[in-house]
Scaffold this motif. Structure first.
Motif, PDB file in Angstrom:
ATOM      1  N   ARG A 212     -42.838  63.888 -49.399  1.00 58.25           N
ATOM      2  CA  ARG A 212     -42.243  63.664 -48.088  1.00 58.25           C
ATOM      3  C   ARG A 212     -40.898  64.377 -47.977  1.00 58.25           C
ATOM      4  O   ARG A 212     -40.589  65.003 -46.957  1.00 58.25           O
ATOM      5  CB  ARG A 212     -42.076  62.154 -47.852  1.00 58.25           C
ATOM      6  N   GLU A 216     -39.700  67.262 -45.298  1.00 55.90           N
ATOM      7  CA  GLU A 216     -38.513  67.123 -44.464  1.00 55.90           C
ATOM      8  C   GLU A 216     -37.553  68.291 -44.659  1.00 55.90           C
ATOM      9  O   GLU A 216     -36.974  68.809 -43.696  1.00 55.90           O
ATOM     10  CB  GLU A 216     -37.805  65.809 -44.792  1.00 55.90           C
ATOM     11  N   ASN A 223     -40.882  64.399 -39.461  1.00 60.19           N
ATOM     12  CA  ASN A 223     -41.080  63.717 -40.733  1.00 60.19           C
ATOM     13  C   ASN A 223     -39.886  62.835 -41.064  1.00 60.19           C
ATOM     14  O   ASN A 223     -40.024  61.728 -41.570  1.00 60.19           O
ATOM     15  CB  ASN A 223     -41.297  64.737 -41.853  1.00 60.19           C
ATOM     16  N   ARG A 224     -38.663  63.337 -40.802  1.00 64.45           N
ATOM     17  CA  ARG A 224     -37.463  62.563 -41.104  1.00 64.45           C
ATOM     18  C   ARG A 224     -37.381  61.324 -40.211  1.00 64.45           C
ATOM     19  O   ARG A 224     -37.040  60.239 -40.657  1.00 64.45           O
ATOM     20  CB  ARG A 224     -36.213  63.434 -40.928  1.00 64.45           C
TER      21      ARG A 224
END
Length: 230
Positions: A212, A216, A223-224
């Motif tokens: 992840r 980001e 995504n963040r």
């Protein structure tokens, strides 16, 4: 000279006396208790450590709390489980003190090989390869033993509070232009039961967190925004 050593801790009462007793002169322990139920905080205090309590579970949460509590210019990060030898810290600190590096990582060399579970070694190797390809950084391990200046660590403004914290630190440091170096350190069997990489489930969770972070840092703001329990 004083170096503050941040030790994130969750139920490490059995290992703490040996770890704290092996700290070199001038290295001050800051044990960050992350919700232990085995008396780890009391053991740490009895052995002279500064004890910080962090209620939010997660490696990143514990380390961040320890860095905030640190007062020394130089900060080291070290697992509290006895797998890494505190006596190796001066060797990692030396390039930072000499102005030759800004962040020094301990590259784990298992002794014996079984000290590092196979599933964790494979996951670590795959992630390190991905990082080398994505960033060009010559890193081979995302291990927890590190030394840097406190102001530079805080300046990275790291956000992850789970298992992605070590990777976020590395990527943010590279983006900030910090000089990163790896040095080999022996890695021995931990004392007690592992909560993360000692289990397949824990390793998969750590890998998911780190993947992840990679997404980001590649620039997808969605995504963040949607990252759970950061």
């Amino acid at each position: 000279m004083t170096v503050d050593v941040v030790l994130p801790c969750l139920d490490e009462a059995a290992a703490l006396p040996g770890v704290l007793g092996a700290l070199p002169a001038g290295y001050r322990a800051i044990v960050v208790d992350n919700g232990s139920t085995d008396g780890s905080a009391e053991v740490a205090a009895a052995h002279g450590a500064v004890v910080v309590h962090e209620g939010r579970r997660g490696f990143g949460a514990a380390v961040h709390a320890g860095v905030l509590a640190a007062e020394a210019d130089l900060v080291a990060i070290l697992d509290a489980d006895g797998s890494l030898d505190p006596k190796d810290l001066p060797r990692l600190a030396a390039p930072v003190l000499a102005g030759e590096a800004d962040l020094v990582l301990g590259r784990r060399r298992p002794i014996p090989r079984s000290a590092w579970p196979l599933h964790a070694r494979i996951a670590n190797r795959a992630l390190a390869r991905t990082i080398r390809r994505a960033t060009g950084l010559p890193v081979h391990d995302l291990g927890p033993m590190r030394v840097a200046r406190r102001t530079q660590l805080l300046g990275l403004a790291l956000q992850d509070r789970r298992s992605g914290y070590p990777l976020e630190m590395l990527l943010a440091a590279a983006q900030a232009g910090l000089r990163i170096r790896e040095l080999d350190v022996p890695y021995r069997p931990r004392i007690g039961r592992s909560k993360v990489t000692g289990t397949v489930r824990g390793t998969l969770t750590a890998v998911a967190d780190m993947r992840r972070i990679l997404r980001e840092r590649r620039g997808d703001p969605a995504n963040r925004r949607n990252a759970p329990n950061r």
